[in-house]
Scaffold this motif. Structure first.
Motif, PDB file in Angstrom:
ATOM      1  N   GLN A   1      94.528 -13.391 -49.074  1.00 28.02           N
ATOM      2  CA  GLN A   1      95.159 -13.257 -50.374  1.00 28.02           C
ATOM      3  C   GLN A   1      96.681 -13.235 -50.216  1.00 28.02           C
ATOM      4  OE1 GLN A   1      92.622  -9.716 -51.402  1.00 28.02           O
ATOM      5  NE2 GLN A   1      92.377 -10.873 -53.313  1.00 28.02           N
ATOM      6  N   THR A   2      97.343 -14.039 -51.013  1.00 32.26           N
ATOM      7  CA  THR A   2      98.792 -14.080 -51.046  1.00 32.26           C
ATOM      8  C   THR A   2      99.222 -13.454 -52.368  1.00 32.26           C
ATOM      9  OG1 THR A   2      98.694 -16.163 -49.822  1.00 32.26           O
ATOM     10  CG2 THR A   2     100.805 -15.572 -50.797  1.00 32.26           C
ATOM     11  N   VAL A   3     100.072 -12.430 -52.298  1.00 33.58           N
ATOM     12  CA  VAL A   3     100.487 -11.682 -53.484  1.00 33.58           C
ATOM     13  C   VAL A   3     102.013 -11.636 -53.534  1.00 33.58           C
ATOM     14  CG1 VAL A   3     100.350  -9.460 -54.678  1.00 33.58           C
ATOM     15  CG2 VAL A   3      98.406 -10.255 -53.327  1.00 33.58           C
ATOM     16  N   VAL A   4     102.562 -11.846 -54.723  1.00 38.06           N
ATOM     17  CA  VAL A   4     104.008 -11.830 -54.918  1.00 38.06           C
ATOM     18  C   VAL A   4     104.400 -10.584 -55.700  1.00 38.06           C
ATOM     19  CG1 VAL A   4     105.977 -13.021 -55.961  1.00 38.06           C
ATOM     20  CG2 VAL A   4     104.116 -14.337 -54.963  1.00 38.06           C
ATOM     21  N   SER A   5     105.419  -9.881 -55.197  1.00 36.52           N
ATOM     22  CA  SER A   5     106.027  -8.771 -55.931  1.00 36.52           C
ATOM     23  C   SER A   5     107.435  -9.200 -56.324  1.00 36.52           C
ATOM     24  CB  SER A   5     106.103  -7.512 -55.078  1.00 36.52           C
ATOM     25  OG  SER A   5     104.822  -6.980 -54.875  1.00 36.52           O
ATOM     26  N   GLU A   6     107.713  -9.107 -57.611  1.00 38.34           N
ATOM     27  CA  GLU A   6     108.989  -9.561 -58.148  1.00 38.34           C
ATOM     28  C   GLU A   6     109.838  -8.358 -58.544  1.00 38.34           C
ATOM     29  OE1 GLU A   6     110.377 -12.139 -62.062  1.00 38.34           O
ATOM     30  OE2 GLU A   6     108.274 -12.061 -61.499  1.00 38.34           O
ATOM     31  N   LYS A   7     111.119  -8.426 -58.236  1.00 35.55           N
ATOM     32  CA  LYS A   7     112.035  -7.347 -58.606  1.00 35.55           C
ATOM     33  C   LYS A   7     112.219  -7.357 -60.118  1.00 35.55           C
ATOM     34  CE  LYS A   7     115.895  -4.978 -56.610  1.00 35.55           C
ATOM     35  NZ  LYS A   7     115.239  -3.752 -56.343  1.00 35.55           N
ATOM     36  N   SER A   8     112.107  -6.173 -60.716  1.00 30.92           N
ATOM     37  CA  SER A   8     112.270  -6.008 -62.155  1.00 30.92           C
ATOM     38  C   SER A   8     113.199  -4.817 -62.372  1.00 30.92           C
ATOM     39  CB  SER A   8     110.895  -5.777 -62.804  1.00 30.92           C
ATOM     40  OG  SER A   8     111.015  -5.562 -64.184  1.00 30.92           O
ATOM     41  N   GLY A   9     114.497  -5.086 -62.424  1.00 32.95           N
ATOM     42  CA  GLY A   9     115.476  -3.999 -62.480  1.00 32.95           C
ATOM     43  C   GLY A   9     115.516  -3.311 -61.127  1.00 32.95           C
ATOM     44  N   VAL A  10     115.284  -2.002 -61.112  1.00 31.28           N
ATOM     45  CA  VAL A  10     115.234  -1.273 -59.841  1.00 31.28           C
ATOM     46  C   VAL A  10     113.802  -1.140 -59.337  1.00 31.28           C
ATOM     47  CG1 VAL A  10     117.339   0.012 -60.294  1.00 31.28           C
ATOM     48  CG2 VAL A  10     115.148   0.970 -61.007  1.00 31.28           C
ATOM     49  N   LEU A  11     112.851  -1.623 -60.122  1.00 35.51           N
ATOM     50  CA  LEU A  11     111.434  -1.511 -59.768  1.00 35.51           C
ATOM     51  C   LEU A  11     110.881  -2.883 -59.373  1.00 35.51           C
ATOM     52  CD1 LEU A  11     110.341   0.818 -62.695  1.00 35.51           C
ATOM     53  CD2 LEU A  11     110.901   1.488 -60.360  1.00 35.51           C
ATOM     54  N   PHE A  12     109.613  -2.900 -58.964  1.00 33.07           N
ATOM     55  CA  PHE A  12     108.905  -4.135 -58.623  1.00 33.07           C
ATOM     56  C   PHE A  12     107.622  -4.210 -59.430  1.00 33.07           C
ATOM     57  CE2 PHE A  12     111.510  -3.335 -54.933  1.00 33.07           C
ATOM     58  CZ  PHE A  12     111.897  -4.606 -54.517  1.00 33.07           C
ATOM     59  N   ARG A  13     107.188  -5.440 -59.706  1.00 28.99           N
ATOM     60  CA  ARG A  13     105.885  -5.645 -60.336  1.00 28.99           C
ATOM     61  C   ARG A  13     105.246  -6.883 -59.727  1.00 28.99           C
ATOM     62  NH1 ARG A  13     106.975  -6.158 -66.454  1.00 28.99           N
ATOM     63  NH2 ARG A  13     104.953  -5.170 -66.373  1.00 28.99           N
ATOM     64  N   SER A  14     103.926  -6.916 -59.736  1.00 26.58           N
ATOM     65  CA  SER A  14     103.186  -8.018 -59.132  1.00 26.58           C
ATOM     66  C   SER A  14     102.246  -8.623 -60.160  1.00 26.58           C
ATOM     67  CB  SER A  14     102.385  -7.529 -57.929  1.00 26.58           C
ATOM     68  OG  SER A  14     101.638  -8.585 -57.389  1.00 26.58           O
ATOM     69  N   ARG A  15     102.483  -9.906 -60.469  1.00 26.78           N
ATOM     70  CA  ARG A  15     101.648 -10.591 -61.449  1.00 26.78           C
ATOM     71  C   ARG A  15     101.087 -11.909 -60.935  1.00 26.78           C
ATOM     72  NH1 ARG A  15     105.664 -10.208 -66.501  1.00 26.78           N
ATOM     73  NH2 ARG A  15     107.158 -10.422 -64.830  1.00 26.78           N
ATOM     74  N   ALA A  16     101.399 -12.273 -59.691  1.00 30.23           N
ATOM     75  CA  ALA A  16     100.934 -13.559 -59.164  1.00 30.23           C
ATOM     76  C   ALA A  16     100.232 -13.355 -57.830  1.00 30.23           C
ATOM     77  CB  ALA A  16     102.113 -14.510 -58.985  1.00 30.23           C
ATOM     78  N   SER A  17      99.089 -14.040 -57.675  1.00 37.06           N
ATOM     79  CA  SER A  17      98.354 -13.989 -56.408  1.00 37.06           C
ATOM     80  C   SER A  17      97.485 -15.228 -56.276  1.00 37.06           C
ATOM     81  CB  SER A  17      97.485 -12.724 -56.336  1.00 37.06           C
ATOM     82  OG  SER A  17      96.477 -12.777 -57.316  1.00 37.06           O
ATOM     83  N   THR A  18      97.133 -15.539 -55.032  1.00 36.11           N
ATOM     84  CA  THR A  18      96.196 -16.634 -54.761  1.00 36.11           C
ATOM     85  C   THR A  18      95.172 -16.160 -53.740  1.00 36.11           C
ATOM     86  OG1 THR A  18      97.558 -17.550 -52.977  1.00 36.11           O
ATOM     87  CG2 THR A  18      97.907 -18.449 -55.183  1.00 36.11           C
ATOM     88  N   ASN A  19      94.006 -16.768 -53.766  1.00 39.61           N
ATOM     89  CA  ASN A  19      92.934 -16.459 -52.821  1.00 39.61           C
ATOM     90  C   ASN A  19      92.534 -17.725 -52.080  1.00 39.61           C
ATOM     91  OD1 ASN A  19      92.791 -13.827 -53.817  1.00 39.61           O
ATOM     92  ND2 ASN A  19      91.225 -14.358 -55.304  1.00 39.61           N
ATOM     93  N   ILE A  20      92.347 -17.602 -50.776  1.00 35.59           N
ATOM     94  CA  ILE A  20      91.849 -18.717 -49.967  1.00 35.59           C
ATOM     95  C   ILE A  20      90.670 -18.184 -49.160  1.00 35.59           C
ATOM     96  CG2 ILE A  20      92.358 -20.349 -48.121  1.00 35.59           C
ATOM     97  CD1 ILE A  20      95.277 -20.311 -49.078  1.00 35.59           C
TER      98      ILE A  20
END
Length: 191
Positions: A66-85
């Motif tokens: 699984q590949t997961v992306v965490s994106e910077k959102s201000g001073v915090l992070f959020r994760s809304r994208a992932s892929t499965n192989i």
């Protein structure tokens, strides 16, 4: 004193709302809170881009990478994208891959393991960003690009030590019908 009686509960409520919406204090904790990440997922590696962090996980229970992306959102992070192989028994396997474009960033990750002793190196990329990486039997290598591109449009190709093409990553040649299971490494037959 009355000011703090109002501010402290307000901070608690705001923090709770951010937490529920998926915001976390670290990129890794945001990735681990991604709804699609398997509960037994084990972190293999992380890759930093300009404003995001890409994590590669492995889940033996679900038998997927699984590949997961965490994106910077201000001073915090959020994760809304992932892929499965899914796991594979192929001689060359793609074990991680994602192509993202965010408000501040773009990136493409391709991670590969080779179990073919003949394969000496892999080329992937788009001019002028073509990379060549040597690979050993059982070793994992990764390509990270500062742009977003579909993985098969990076034209990944595996070569032997003499420069002969052995495998390509993409859909089967000479076919008009494609499904997701066909997007993989294909052996190039001798001409």
């Amino acid at each position: 004193m009355k000011k703090w009686e109002f501010v402290i509960p307000l901070l608690i409520v705001v923090t709770f709302i951010f937490f529920i919406s998926g915001c976390r204090f670290t990129a890794l904790s945001a990735a681990k809170s991604n709804d699609f990440l398997s509960k037994d997922a084990e972190l293999i590696e992380q890759y930093d881009t300009d404003s995001s962090v890409i994590f590669l996980f492995k889940s033996d229970e679900a038998e997927i990478y699984q590949t997961v992306v965490s994106e910077k959102s201000g001073v915090l992070f959020r994760s809304r994208a992932s892929t499965n192989i899914p796991y594979s028994s192929d001689k060359i396997q793609t074990v991680g891959g994602i192509s993202i474009t965010t408000g501040n960033d773009a990136a493409t990750l391709l991670s590969v393991i080779s179990y073919d002793e003949e394969v000496a190196y892999i080329d992937a990329g788009i001019e002028p960003n073509i990379e060549r990486k040597e690979i050993q039997n059982g070793e994992r290598i990764s390509f990270l690009y500062p742009f977003s591109e579909q993985l098969d449009f990076l034209y990944p190709t595996a070569f032997n030590k003499d420069g002969k093409k052995l495998y390509y990553y993409g859909y089967p040649k000479d076919t008009n019908v494609s499904n997701t299971e066909d997007l993989k490494w294909h052996k190039i037959e001798a001409q």
